[in-house]
Design a protein around this motif. Structure first.
Motif, PDB file in Angstrom:
ATOM      1  N   ILE B 155       0.821  -1.213   0.000  1.00  0.00           N
ATOM      2  CA  ILE B 155       0.000   0.000   0.000  1.00  0.00           C
ATOM      3  C   ILE B 155       0.851   1.257   0.000  1.00  0.00           C
ATOM      4  CG2 ILE B 155      -1.682   1.323   1.319  1.00  0.00           C
ATOM      5  CD1 ILE B 155      -2.734  -1.263   2.433  1.00  0.00           C
ATOM      6  N   PHE B 156       1.918   1.243   0.779  1.00  0.00           N
ATOM      7  CA  PHE B 156       2.701   2.456   0.949  1.00  0.00           C
ATOM      8  C   PHE B 156       3.965   2.482   0.124  1.00  0.00           C
ATOM      9  CE2 PHE B 156       0.254   4.499   4.153  1.00  0.00           C
ATOM     10  CZ  PHE B 156      -0.370   3.471   4.833  1.00  0.00           C
ATOM     11  N   ASN B 157       4.143   1.473  -0.684  1.00  0.00           N
ATOM     12  CA  ASN B 157       5.282   1.479  -1.584  1.00  0.00           C
ATOM     13  C   ASN B 157       6.602   1.566  -0.816  1.00  0.00           C
ATOM     14  OD1 ASN B 157       5.745   1.152  -4.235  1.00  0.00           O
ATOM     15  ND2 ASN B 157       5.896   3.337  -4.700  1.00  0.00           N
ATOM     16  N   ILE B 158       6.698   0.715   0.208  1.00  0.00           N
ATOM     17  CA  ILE B 158       7.902   0.759   1.038  1.00  0.00           C
ATOM     18  C   ILE B 158       8.849  -0.306   0.524  1.00  0.00           C
ATOM     19  CG2 ILE B 158       8.796   0.389   3.361  1.00  0.00           C
ATOM     20  CD1 ILE B 158       6.055   1.183   4.396  1.00  0.00           C
ATOM     21  N   GLU B 159      10.136   0.066   0.408  1.00  0.00           N
ATOM     22  CA  GLU B 159      11.085  -0.932  -0.048  1.00  0.00           C
ATOM     23  C   GLU B 159      11.662  -1.683   1.138  1.00  0.00           C
ATOM     24  OE1 GLU B 159      13.414  -0.129  -3.409  1.00  0.00           O
ATOM     25  OE2 GLU B 159      15.225  -0.890  -2.467  1.00  0.00           O
ATOM     26  N   ASN B 160      11.714  -2.976   0.987  1.00  0.00           N
ATOM     27  CA  ASN B 160      12.212  -3.834   2.055  1.00  0.00           C
ATOM     28  C   ASN B 160      13.735  -3.807   2.055  1.00  0.00           C
ATOM     29  OD1 ASN B 160      12.799  -5.857   3.803  1.00  0.00           O
ATOM     30  ND2 ASN B 160      11.708  -7.477   2.706  1.00  0.00           N
ATOM     31  N   ASP B 161      14.331  -3.117   3.016  1.00  0.00           N
ATOM     32  CA  ASP B 161      15.789  -3.023   3.006  1.00  0.00           C
ATOM     33  C   ASP B 161      16.462  -3.916   4.060  1.00  0.00           C
ATOM     34  OD1 ASP B 161      15.906   0.207   4.740  1.00  0.00           O
ATOM     35  OD2 ASP B 161      14.795  -1.628   5.106  1.00  0.00           O
ATOM     36  N   PHE B 162      15.746  -4.946   4.471  1.00  0.00           N
ATOM     37  CA  PHE B 162      16.368  -5.893   5.407  1.00  0.00           C
ATOM     38  C   PHE B 162      17.125  -6.936   4.621  1.00  0.00           C
ATOM     39  CE2 PHE B 162      14.699  -4.304   9.154  1.00  0.00           C
ATOM     40  CZ  PHE B 162      13.333  -4.158   9.112  1.00  0.00           C
ATOM     41  N   THR B 163      18.177  -7.474   5.233  1.00  0.00           N
ATOM     42  CA  THR B 163      18.853  -8.623   4.626  1.00  0.00           C
ATOM     43  C   THR B 163      18.002  -9.850   4.929  1.00  0.00           C
ATOM     44  OG1 THR B 163      20.072  -9.257   6.614  1.00  0.00           O
ATOM     45  CG2 THR B 163      21.067  -7.572   5.185  1.00  0.00           C
ATOM     46  N   PRO B 164      18.175 -10.909   4.159  1.00  0.00           N
ATOM     47  CA  PRO B 164      17.342 -12.097   4.398  1.00  0.00           C
ATOM     48  C   PRO B 164      17.428 -12.609   5.840  1.00  0.00           C
ATOM     49  CG  PRO B 164      18.506 -12.328   2.326  1.00  0.00           C
ATOM     50  CD  PRO B 164      19.012 -11.059   2.958  1.00  0.00           C
ATOM     51  N   GLU B 165      18.619 -12.508   6.423  1.00  0.00           N
ATOM     52  CA  GLU B 165      18.749 -12.991   7.804  1.00  0.00           C
ATOM     53  C   GLU B 165      17.946 -12.103   8.747  1.00  0.00           C
ATOM     54  OE1 GLU B 165      21.718 -13.989   5.200  1.00  0.00           O
ATOM     55  OE2 GLU B 165      21.806 -12.044   6.197  1.00  0.00           O
ATOM     56  N   GLU B 166      18.081 -10.785   8.544  1.00  0.00           N
ATOM     57  CA  GLU B 166      17.350  -9.847   9.403  1.00  0.00           C
ATOM     58  C   GLU B 166      15.853 -10.071   9.250  1.00  0.00           C
ATOM     59  OE1 GLU B 166      18.743  -6.186   7.824  1.00  0.00           O
ATOM     60  OE2 GLU B 166      20.269  -5.913   9.370  1.00  0.00           O
ATOM     61  N   GLU B 167      15.452 -10.268   7.983  1.00  0.00           N
ATOM     62  CA  GLU B 167      14.033 -10.477   7.697  1.00  0.00           C
ATOM     63  C   GLU B 167      13.522 -11.688   8.456  1.00  0.00           C
ATOM     64  OE1 GLU B 167      12.421  -9.223   4.413  1.00  0.00           O
ATOM     65  OE2 GLU B 167      10.547  -9.933   5.273  1.00  0.00           O
ATOM     66  N   GLU B 168      14.290 -12.772   8.387  1.00  0.00           N
ATOM     67  CA  GLU B 168      13.873 -13.998   9.066  1.00  0.00           C
ATOM     68  C   GLU B 168      13.738 -13.761  10.561  1.00  0.00           C
ATOM     69  OE1 GLU B 168      12.961 -16.713   7.540  1.00  0.00           O
ATOM     70  OE2 GLU B 168      12.491 -17.514   9.511  1.00  0.00           O
ATOM     71  N   ALA B 169      14.723 -13.064  11.121  1.00  0.00           N
ATOM     72  CA  ALA B 169      14.695 -12.817  12.568  1.00  0.00           C
ATOM     73  C   ALA B 169      13.466 -11.996  12.951  1.00  0.00           C
ATOM     74  CB  ALA B 169      15.971 -12.087  12.989  1.00  0.00           C
ATOM     75  N   ILE B 170      13.177 -10.988  12.145  1.00  0.00           N
ATOM     76  CA  ILE B 170      12.028 -10.126  12.468  1.00  0.00           C
ATOM     77  C   ILE B 170      10.713 -10.884  12.315  1.00  0.00           C
ATOM     78  CG2 ILE B 170      10.730  -8.142  11.677  1.00  0.00           C
ATOM     79  CD1 ILE B 170      13.148  -6.664  11.333  1.00  0.00           C
ATOM     80  N   ARG B 171      10.628 -11.702  11.291  1.00  0.00           N
ATOM     81  CA  ARG B 171       9.403 -12.476  11.099  1.00  0.00           C
ATOM     82  C   ARG B 171       9.136 -13.352  12.304  1.00  0.00           C
ATOM     83  NH1 ARG B 171       6.902 -12.307   6.312  1.00  0.00           N
ATOM     84  NH2 ARG B 171       5.509 -13.989   6.901  1.00  0.00           N
ATOM     85  N   LYS B 172      10.192 -13.939  12.816  1.00  0.00           N
ATOM     86  CA  LYS B 172      10.046 -14.825  13.976  1.00  0.00           C
ATOM     87  C   LYS B 172       9.558 -14.035  15.180  1.00  0.00           C
ATOM     88  CE  LYS B 172      12.660 -19.013  14.212  1.00  0.00           C
ATOM     89  NZ  LYS B 172      13.948 -19.649  14.414  1.00  0.00           N
TER      90      LYS B 172
END
Lengths: 654, 180
Positions: B155-172
């Motif tokens: 919706i807000f056109n935000i770019e995901n600037d996390f690394t895959p590892e960071e992303e995984e950690a945050i999802r958890k």
């Protein structure tokens, strides 16, 4: 103005894509927006990008409210979210996965509102610590404290609480207090702050309540019973007692001079005896100050088939006389009251908007016969298990165009005429018809009127229904606002009905299909692949799905219950015996899904429906033995009174 | 934000404002946007913008006030909102009026796209128009509420600037919010 933060996309800030980006706003404005979000949405937002994550972390340190409903969080999740916030003012949590070790995190001096549910694993220490640390507390709601085996609450814990929180305005202790307090301990409540306006106690003995409201003052030679001033400013009282007696009703009416809302319920384990029961004279004592607006007196038949056998129409006349300003009345278990009594209430209370009768075997259509002559504008009407009621009564009732909530569960003699009558009500949101005698034709009348107002529909146990009504209602022709649907116990309902529902794309959030023999895996597949028309996102909108004891559910369904299907599902009811391992595996893979295998009713409604145990228990009874017992009992009442009189001479029970 | 010398007066300044709006209904203020568009509005409406109210108090307001940070289209929307909200109905006394105003607000914001709403937030912040700032912020918050991170990014056109590892950690960490 603060400088804008770097955008993530290309370097061109004026490009049409970049402008729309949320993280372009200055941090201060982002925080303004974020303070309007709940914790769940904030955490979701934090997962989008780095800028927002750091902003959310900052906002979490000063956001005043921390409300998380419907999900039990573990200590590891809660600690980092709550810990840095020193200004927390309102906390509402489900503590199903927390215990005494969480007390330090949860109980903070800055708190003014605490509402913790499901505190089974906590002991009385929680209560003590709240009293010791939260001196500014205004609202306290604790549910199910120490219900786990091995936990208990000491009397001192209550003293600590009431001594410490001297500004308390709302107190709700929703668990069985009689387990921890002896009748004489009622004096503890004398410590309660005089600013208290709302009091709710999970379970307490009538005797304790009576004692804490009256005190003996010995002045010189006289020892006269003087009404104490405790609880004088209480406006709303909600209690569950062991047995409603004249004494407790009298004590409440005399002492609580500011009372506006009274809600008492009991569920006796045996027939109450003469001196420990509510009689017509008890009803005479109610509302001595004339301020009462809401009254609820319910005797539940959950444990024993008892009712208010000592209250007759005379009691209702007394009640109607005293309660002219009433706005809401709920009477449960007044099985001896006839039309005369109920009618008097309807005609005397001119401001009545909510009228509920639970189990009125003598209530007939006559009660509503000339309801048009009154100026009542009823909005909530509940007539549960009133077997003599027919469509005529509902036709008369339906003249109240302000009706929003109509609960007719257990009224066996209601047929399609009812649906025809209610279909033109413009504001009807909730329609409950469990156990009535309606058919598919009747439900098709709903298409004519109710589809843009009806939110919740329940037809549990209406055995004549088939798939037809589902295809009529969900033919995709109009946008429904219906969100909750209870189709349990319909022996002729098949998968075809669920196909129709899924195909129409209606965004149903709550679907119950308990004990539908013909529902099987195909339905689960259909529901899983729904594309809901309201959302851009695919997937089912269901938050609650109850498939307990559905005949055709096999292991195959579990493939469709895994992620990414049913993304919003929070409660699932399923028969555990399908395959215990698979059910456990599902529960492990989806840790925030509450799976219930033993047939309990799902979902936690905020409002505890005090009659729900009775409703589901008694609707299926083909022959209402209870009713025959009550009606056949009339001749024996005098005999029993004579028996009771002789008991009076014997020593009073404990 | 606002306050400053008004805070001590409190009630008396309310009365002053009320008297002012009654006795000087025809006093017009001219606002000029950054791209040259002009808007003539009543003083009572202009006072909704604290920044202008202060200028009027300090007698610095000439007839024309330039608003350099806001373009004409946004300014016109803001003035439209301000005109409707000159007098806020008291919720207790006049429920009907409040409901009507709320539904007008809902329609007002329905027609706007996100980009415009952001611009309105920025402008309302600059003009110090607290009512509109709160309302527009709430609108954006409603867009975000109860959505998954992917939906919000969309919706807000935000770019995901996390690394895959960071992303995984945050999802958890945040699995509980989106039933992950």
């Amino acid at each position: 103005m603060a400088t804008t933060v770097l955008c993530g996309g290309g370097g061109d800030v004026d490009g049409c894509d970049g402008e729309r980006s949320l993280d372009l706003l200055p941090a201060a404005l982002l925080e303004t927006i974020m303070t309007k979000l709940d914790v769940g949405s904030l955490c979701s937002l934090a997962s989008t990008c780095k800028t927002l994550k750091s902003c959310v972390t900052r906002v979490l340190t000063f956001t005043p409210n921390f409300h998380i409903f419907n999900v039990s969080l573990s200590m590891e999740t809660v600690r980092p979210l709550l810990f840095p916030n020193q200004q927390l003012s309102s906390l509402k949590l489900d503590c199903g996965r927390l215990g005494n070790s969480a007390i330090d995190i949860l109980v903070r001096p800055s708190l003014r509102e605490i509402s913790l549910h499901n505190c089974r694993d906590f002991s009385g220490d929680l209560i003590s610590e709240i009293g010791r640390r939260c001196k500014d507390l205004r609202l306290l709601c604790l549910g199910s404290v120490a219900e786990k085996v091995g936990r208990s609450i000491s009397r001192c814990a209550f003293e600590d609480l009431l001594n410490g929180c001297s500004h308390l305005e709302v107190l709700a202790l929703m668990f069985d207090l009689s387990l921890y307090l002896r009748p004489g301990d009622g004096r503890i409540f004398g410590l309660v702050s005089d600013k208290l306006t709302h009091l709710e106690l999970g379970h307490i003995s009538s005797r304790m309540m009576t004692q804490l409201l009256t005190s003996t003052e010995i002045s010189g030679q006289d020892s006269s019973r003087v009404t104490s001033t405790v609880l004088q400013n209480v406006q709303q009282l909600r209690l569950s007692v062991d047995c409603i007696t004249d004494a407790v009703v009298k004590a409440i009416s005399k002492s609580l001079t500011s009372l506006i809302d009274l809600d008492i319920r009991d569920a006796p384990l045996e027939d109450p005896r003469q001196l420990s029961d509510l009689t017509d004279f008890g009803l005479h004592e109610i509302n001595q100050n004339g301020k009462l607006k809401h009254l609820s007196l319910i005797r539940s038949q959950e444990f024993h088939p008892t009712y208010f056998r000592r209250v007759s129409d005379q009691g209702m006349l007394f009640l109607a006389d005293k309660c002219l300003g009433m706005e809401s009345i709920c009477l449960g278990g007044f099985c001896r009251v006839t039309d005369a009594g109920f009618k008097t209430i309807l005609h005397s209370c001119a401001s009545l908007s909510k009228f509920s009768i639970y189990h009125g075997p003598k209530l007939t259509d006559l009660v509503f016969h000339d309801i048009l002559a009154t100026t009542l504008s009823l909005s909530h009407v509940c007539l549960r298990r009133c077997h003599l009621l027919t469509d005529h009564a509902i036709q008369k009732l339906a003249s109240s165009l302000k009706l929003e909530n109509l609960d007719l569960r257990g009224c066996r003699n209601l047929r399609d005429g009812t649906l025809k009558a209610v279909s033109h009500l413009p504001k009807l949101k909730v329609l409950l018809l469990d156990g009535t005698d309606i058919s598919d034709t009747g439900l098709s009348y709903l298409k004519e009127g109710l589809l843009d107002s009806l939110v919740s529909l329940s037809v549990r146990g209406c055995r004549n229904l088939t798939d037809k009504f589902m295809s009529t209602l969900f033919d995709g022709s109009s946008k429904l606002v219906l969100r909750e649907l209870d189709l349990s116990n319909l022996p002729n309902l098949t998968d075809a009905a669920i196909f129709a529902l899924a195909k129409s794309g209606a965004p149903i959030t709550k679907l119950q299909l308990r004990e539908c023999r013909l529902i099987g895996d195909a339905s689960v597949m259909a529901l899983a692949s729904t594309r809901v028309y309201e959302d851009e996102c695919p997937g089912s909108s269901l938050c609650l799905l109850d498939l307990y004891d559905c005949g055709g559910i096999t292991q195959l369904s579990f493939k469709w219950l895994k992620k990414p299907f049913f993304p919003r599902l929070k409660w699932l009811g399923i028969t555990g015996s399908v395959n215990r391992d698979i059910v456990d595996a599902l529960a492990r893979r989806r840790p925030h899904l509450q799976v219930s295998c033993r047939g309990e009713e799902l979902g936690n409604d905020g409002e505890d429906d005090w009659d729900s145990a009775d409703i589901h228990q008694h609707i299926e009874a083909q022959e209402d033995e209870l009713e025959q017992w009550i009606l056949g009992d009339e001749g024996d009442v005098e005999m029993e009174d004579a028996e009771d009189d002789s008991e009076e001479d014997a020593s009073e029970e404990d | 934000m606002s306050s400053s010398k008004k805070s001590s007066d409190g009630k008396s300044s309310e009365i002053e404002e009320a008297v002012a709006s009654l006795t000087m209904p025809f006093n017009k203020i001219l606002l000029t946007s950054s791209d040259g568009e002009s808007f003539e509005i009543d003083e009572a409406v202009a006072r909704k913008f604290q920044i202008i109210a202060h200028m009027i108090e300090d007698d610095c307001a000439g007839k024309a006030i330039p608003i350099d940070n806001v373009t004409g289209d946004i300014l016109s929307k803001i003035i439209e909102y301000a005109k409707k909200h000159v007098v806020e109905p008291d919720e207790d006394e006049d429920e009907e009026a409040k409901k009507k105003l709320d539904s007008w607000d809902a329609k007002f914001v329905e027609k706007l796209d996100l980009e415009t709403i952001f611009k309105i937030i920025l402008a309302a912040n600059y003009l110090n128009f607290e009512g509109l700032l709160g309302f527009a912020s709430q609108t954006v918050a409603d867009y975000i509420k109860d959505k998954t991170p992917e939906e919000v990014r969309e919706i807000f056109n935000i770019e995901n600037d996390f690394t895959p590892e960071e992303e995984e950690a945050i999802r958890k960490e945040n699995a509980w919010t989106f039933n992950g």
